[in-house]
Design an enzyme around this catalytic site. Sequence first.
Site, PDB file in Angstrom:
ATOM      1  N   LYS A 120       0.813  -1.230   0.000  1.00  0.00           N
ATOM      2  CA  LYS A 120       0.000   0.000   0.000  1.00  0.00           C
ATOM      3  C   LYS A 120       0.838   1.268   0.000  1.00  0.00           C
ATOM      4  O   LYS A 120       0.488   2.246  -0.668  1.00  0.00           O
ATOM      5  CB  LYS A 120      -0.941   0.009   1.195  1.00  0.00           C
ATOM      6  CG  LYS A 120      -2.057  -0.989   1.033  1.00  0.00           C
ATOM      7  CD  LYS A 120      -3.233  -0.659   1.907  1.00  0.00           C
ATOM      8  CE  LYS A 120      -4.388  -1.552   1.528  1.00  0.00           C
ATOM      9  NZ  LYS A 120      -5.066  -2.124   2.683  1.00  0.00           N
ATOM     10  N   GLU A 204      -3.764   7.667   7.626  1.00  0.00           N
ATOM     11  CA  GLU A 204      -4.572   8.387   6.644  1.00  0.00           C
ATOM     12  C   GLU A 204      -5.672   9.136   7.378  1.00  0.00           C
ATOM     13  O   GLU A 204      -6.105   8.702   8.451  1.00  0.00           O
ATOM     14  CB  GLU A 204      -5.250   7.407   5.664  1.00  0.00           C
ATOM     15  CG  GLU A 204      -4.397   7.017   4.487  1.00  0.00           C
ATOM     16  CD  GLU A 204      -5.133   6.104   3.511  1.00  0.00           C
ATOM     17  OE1 GLU A 204      -6.336   5.870   3.700  1.00  0.00           O
ATOM     18  OE2 GLU A 204      -4.486   5.639   2.573  1.00  0.00           O
ATOM     19  N   HIS A 239     -15.919  -6.354   5.656  1.00  0.00           N
ATOM     20  CA  HIS A 239     -15.096  -6.393   4.441  1.00  0.00           C
ATOM     21  C   HIS A 239     -15.474  -7.508   3.491  1.00  0.00           C
ATOM     22  O   HIS A 239     -14.755  -7.807   2.548  1.00  0.00           O
ATOM     23  CB  HIS A 239     -13.612  -6.449   4.796  1.00  0.00           C
ATOM     24  CG  HIS A 239     -13.219  -5.333   5.723  1.00  0.00           C
ATOM     25  ND1 HIS A 239     -13.227  -4.021   5.320  1.00  0.00           N
ATOM     26  CD2 HIS A 239     -12.866  -5.326   7.024  1.00  0.00           C
ATOM     27  CE1 HIS A 239     -12.881  -3.252   6.351  1.00  0.00           C
ATOM     28  NE2 HIS A 239     -12.666  -4.018   7.383  1.00  0.00           N
ATOM     29  N   ARG A 296      -6.647  -8.702 -10.365  1.00  0.00           N
ATOM     30  CA  ARG A 296      -7.300  -9.979 -10.679  1.00  0.00           C
ATOM     31  C   ARG A 296      -8.680  -9.731 -11.284  1.00  0.00           C
ATOM     32  O   ARG A 296      -9.183  -8.605 -11.258  1.00  0.00           O
ATOM     33  CB  ARG A 296      -7.487 -10.783  -9.386  1.00  0.00           C
ATOM     34  CG  ARG A 296      -8.348 -10.033  -8.386  1.00  0.00           C
ATOM     35  CD  ARG A 296      -8.764 -10.853  -7.186  1.00  0.00           C
ATOM     36  NE  ARG A 296      -9.746 -10.150  -6.384  1.00  0.00           N
ATOM     37  CZ  ARG A 296      -9.462  -9.285  -5.418  1.00  0.00           C
ATOM     38  NH1 ARG A 296      -8.214  -9.012  -5.123  1.00  0.00           N
ATOM     39  NH2 ARG A 296     -10.432  -8.684  -4.764  1.00  0.00           N
TER      40      ARG A 296
HETATM   41  C1  MV4 Z   1     -10.541   3.726   4.619  1.00  0.00           C
HETATM   42  C2  MV4 Z   1     -11.762   4.076   5.203  1.00  0.00           C
HETATM   43  C3  MV4 Z   1     -11.933   5.377   5.629  1.00  0.00           C
HETATM   44  N1  MV4 Z   1     -10.921   6.265   5.483  1.00  0.00           N
HETATM   45  N2  MV4 Z   1      -9.569   4.660   4.502  1.00  0.00           N
HETATM   46  C4  MV4 Z   1     -11.174  -0.970   4.440  1.00  0.00           C
HETATM   47  C5  MV4 Z   1     -10.373  -2.009   3.739  1.00  0.00           C
HETATM   48  C6  MV4 Z   1      -9.470  -1.313   2.780  1.00  0.00           C
HETATM   49  N3  MV4 Z   1      -9.680  -1.793   1.447  1.00  0.00           N
HETATM   50  C7  MV4 Z   1      -9.795   0.138   2.904  1.00  0.00           C
HETATM   51  N4  MV4 Z   1     -10.799   0.294   3.923  1.00  0.00           N
HETATM   52  C8  MV4 Z   1     -11.185   1.520   4.355  1.00  0.00           C
HETATM   53  N5  MV4 Z   1     -10.272   2.496   4.202  1.00  0.00           N
HETATM   54  C9  MV4 Z   1      -9.777   5.871   4.931  1.00  0.00           C
HETATM   55  N6  MV4 Z   1      -8.797   6.777   4.822  1.00  0.00           N
HETATM   56  C10 MV4 Z   1     -12.737   3.091   5.333  1.00  0.00           C
HETATM   57  C11 MV4 Z   1     -12.447   1.808   4.911  1.00  0.00           C
HETATM   58  C12 MV4 Z   1     -13.492   0.855   5.088  1.00  0.00           C
HETATM   59  C13 MV4 Z   1     -14.070   0.218   3.987  1.00  0.00           C
HETATM   60  C14 MV4 Z   1     -13.639   0.449   2.685  1.00  0.00           C
HETATM   61  C15 MV4 Z   1     -14.224  -0.183   1.607  1.00  0.00           C
HETATM   62  C16 MV4 Z   1     -15.271  -1.069   1.835  1.00  0.00           C
HETATM   63  C17 MV4 Z   1     -15.692  -1.328   3.090  1.00  0.00           C
HETATM   64  C18 MV4 Z   1     -15.106  -0.694   4.191  1.00  0.00           C
HETATM   65  C19 MV4 Z   1     -15.570  -0.958   5.476  1.00  0.00           C
HETATM   66  C20 MV4 Z   1     -15.003  -0.341   6.534  1.00  0.00           C
HETATM   67  C21 MV4 Z   1     -13.958   0.558   6.345  1.00  0.00           C
END
Ligand code: MV4
Length: 506
Positions: A120, A204, A239, A296
């Site tokens: 990341k 972040e 997730h 993917r």
């Molecule tokens: C975040 C966020 C809020 N702010 N980043 C969760 C897994 C990863 N793919 C990124 N994720 C998140 N990053 C910032 N700066 C909230 C999430 C997040 C989330 C993102 C996508 C789909 C579902 C989620 C569920 C909880 C938190």
Amino acid sequence: MATSPFKKILIANRGEIAVRIIRACHEMGIRTVAVYSDADRDALHVRMAMEAIRIGPPPSTESYLRIDRILDAAKQTGAEAIHPGYGFLSENAGFARACVEAGVVFIGPTGDSMEAIGDKVRARKLMIEAGVPVVPGTPPLGQDVDKVLAQADEIGYPVLLKASAGGGGKGMRVVNSAADLPSLLAQARGEAASAFGDDTVFLEKYVLKPRHIEVQVFADQHGNCVHLGERECSIQRRHQKLVEESPSPVVTPEVRATIGDLAVTAAKAAGYSSAGTVEFLRGADGSFYFMEVNARLQVEHPVTEMVTGIDLVRTMIEVAAGAKLPFTQDDIQLRGHSIECRIIAEDPSRNFMPSPGTIRGLRPPQGPGVRYDGGTYPGYEIPIFYDPMLSKLIVWGADRPQAIARMRRALDEYRVEGIRTSVPFHRKLMDSKDFVAGNIHTGYLSEHPELLKPNTDPWLEEIAVIAASIAHFREVEQHSARKSVMKGGSDRSYWKWADRGGAWRS
Ligand code: MV4
């Protein structure tokens, strides 16, 4: 393309995605090789492929993750290419390279581009350099906690601690105030170290009530890259995505062009080829931030296929064989609306407890605008070793309201007996006011616990008793009807009656 690029492809996966890939191969006149663990001897992908090779005992570490055994199977059968599907080895740079070294084509991006985006911190840096917006944040954090506190202050609380090697939320911690930061930092580091063997974490700005919106990209090995619109994937729990749709209810044609260009820029920066997904977070204020690239084919690829008319798996195979993209950006037209429900063998009313067992009866929905991508059949016992997804139910409609109406109808037709599934949950969601209005975000299900409750309507029990009585009397009635038909020497077929006693009449 008149001739098929490969004569034989090995599918290094199982379940519905293996079946999906086998279908694409057979349509292209390509022979197929399935691989299977001992738990999958009777699996649908094994039955549908032209050849099948055992690769080990049930645990995936001993079978579907064994690079050596999969490459042996390819050699043994003369497969020229391997499609990894999703999960398992699909984003393993070492596997992609091992295929190349063994003289087998890996149907996906190169190991190098997987590595450029797999980490990341590295991906963030790459995107900042390419001009793709990322969430305000930091490079990897050092050991000096006072400095980390200063960095968090500068971003402004709440902040989010993320693991550089992370995925699926592991090693993530929301920090609401400076007082909580030191202990959460230690937790995030510890979790990252044990989960990924790498304790690199960074900060972040925490985006509130975000939507998960991702853009499908497609690149060939000749420098061409296009986007195929977006998918809205905000309906998820811990997730695990449960519903996806395309287009997103909040993305206008102008925004689509903007995030589409950003996604293409991101893919080009990573030297990407094949099908890929660029994930964005959309804040409540409409701002988009790059999150990560998924190197993917994704579970939810069918909704993009339904609105673009493009077969992503077929195109992956063509591009892996060296063909140029068969379409330009101008050729891509989005038509209508598509929704996918992931039907899982878990009981949403019991905290998504796994519901293992044998599928006693199965009647998937059919009819206009319905696509069913499944990996099971009646009599199939679901192995406990793998992902509990049974099938994907996908609908297409001229617009979102029609797609929702179709999904309701399709879920009402869906019959699975022997196990509990998420079908009732999905059916309730399709009636939920905010979902219908398109007002969704990644915290939607935790804000709507009622959708996860079992049906408590007292009428249901009475209806069940009435239904059982009717079933009983029909059974008795048909028994005598059959006898009288046969005795009376009627020329009406016995088979007409034979079909009426089952559990699948409603
Ligand atoms: C975040 C966020 C809020 N702010 N980043 C969760 C897994 C990863 N793919 C990124 N994720 C998140 N990053 C910032 N700066 C909230 C999430 C997040 C989330 C993102 C996508 C789909 C579902 C989620 C569920 C909880 C938190």
